[in-house]
Design an enzyme around this catalytic site. Structure first.
Site, short mmCIF file in Angstrom:
data_model
loop_
_atom_site.label_atom_id
_atom_site.label_comp_id
_atom_site.label_asym_id
_atom_site.label_seq_id
_atom_site.Cartn_x
_atom_site.Cartn_y
_atom_site.Cartn_z
N SER A 105 0.83 -1.20 0.00
CA SER A 105 0.00 0.00 0.00
C SER A 105 0.88 1.26 0.00
O SER A 105 1.67 1.47 -0.90
CB SER A 105 -0.96 -0.04 1.19
OG SER A 105 -1.95 0.95 1.10
N ASP A 159 -9.28 -4.33 -5.59
CA ASP A 159 -8.79 -3.38 -4.58
C ASP A 159 -9.62 -2.10 -4.63
O ASP A 159 -9.66 -1.42 -5.66
CB ASP A 159 -7.32 -3.06 -4.85
CG ASP A 159 -6.62 -2.38 -3.69
OD1 ASP A 159 -7.28 -1.63 -2.95
OD2 ASP A 159 -5.41 -2.58 -3.54
N HIS A 191 -7.80 -5.16 -1.02
CA HIS A 191 -6.62 -4.46 -0.52
C HIS A 191 -6.05 -5.23 0.67
O HIS A 191 -6.23 -4.86 1.84
CB HIS A 191 -7.00 -3.03 -0.10
CG HIS A 191 -5.82 -2.14 0.11
ND1 HIS A 191 -5.00 -1.73 -0.93
CD2 HIS A 191 -5.32 -1.55 1.22
CE1 HIS A 191 -4.06 -0.94 -0.46
NE2 HIS A 191 -4.23 -0.83 0.85
#
Length: 226
Positions: A105, A159, A191
């Protein structure tokens, strides 16, 4: 052989919380691998109404897309800190070709920025569910040595935090710089990290260590899927 894996966590997370990633690196080639799992400094995060949490830089909008606002100054400050960690290991005798910068991320976004702006060719950059955190004009600061660092970019198609198209766009940007960027799509994944991703990550690093360095033949294709 001695190697160094630097893992950069996502916003709101911590380095120690990611220790379990090491469990996927049991092959003998990783016997002399050093790990760096730093924790980002705590700061107010705009998208979370100013709540203070560990983060490498501020987040002002979610979901993150290929057109999300860039905060270059904060990112560049974080890149300097990452470079200090990398350079310390190189000064201690680790070959730059055996240095790998990885992250999930926001940590993945910082990893790619750090690879792009490092003056040496490193073993590789591995991005999980990340995005390009810098404006396209950053290409003017990328030295030829950095473009030889191979990249593995992994992203889930579902995601909703960092959109899939942001990952695809980031990989294409790197390829336009002449970099090798393997984009591996995981259908249905949101995610998050999953064991299959980490096993592929381990295999990818293992192949580069066994080949004697991170410089590989350039790849031009964009995407692969499981």
């Amino acid at each position: 052989m001695a190697s160094f894996i630097l893992w950069l966590h996502g916003s709101g997370d911590s380095g120690p919380a990611n220790e379990s990633i090491k469990e996927h690196f049991t092959d003998p080639v990783f016997k002399s691998t050093k790990w760096g799992l730093p924790t980002a400094p705590s700061r107010p995060i705009t998208v979370n109404r100013g709540a203070v949490m560990p983060a490498w830089f501020d987040v002002t909008d979610v979901p993150i897309t290929s057109k999300s606002v860039r905060h270059d100054e904060e990112v560049l400050s974080a890149v300097k800190d990452v470079h200090s960690m990398i350079d310390k290991q190189i000064a201690n005798g680790i070959n730059p070709n055996n240095v790998f910068v990885c992250g999930f991320s926001q940590g993945g976004a910082l990893a790619i920025a750090s690879v792009l702006l490092h003056p040496r060719t490193l073993g590789g950059g591995i991005i999980f569910s990340g995005s390009m955190p810098l404006n396209p004009s950053i290409k003017e600061q990328v030295v030829p040595e950095a473009t030889k660092t191979p990249i593995l970019w992994i992203h889930g198609t579902d995601d909703q935090i960092v959109l899939f198209e942001a990952g695809e766009s980031g990989c294409k940007f790197l390829q336009e710089l002449g970099m090798s960027c393997e984009f591996k799509a995981y259908p249905g994944l949101g995610h998050s990290l999953m064991d299959d991703e980490l096993e592929y990550f381990s295999s990818w690093l293992r192949s580069r260590l066994l080949s004697g360095g991170g410089v590989v033949q350039q790849k031009r294709g964009c995407c692969s899927q499981m």
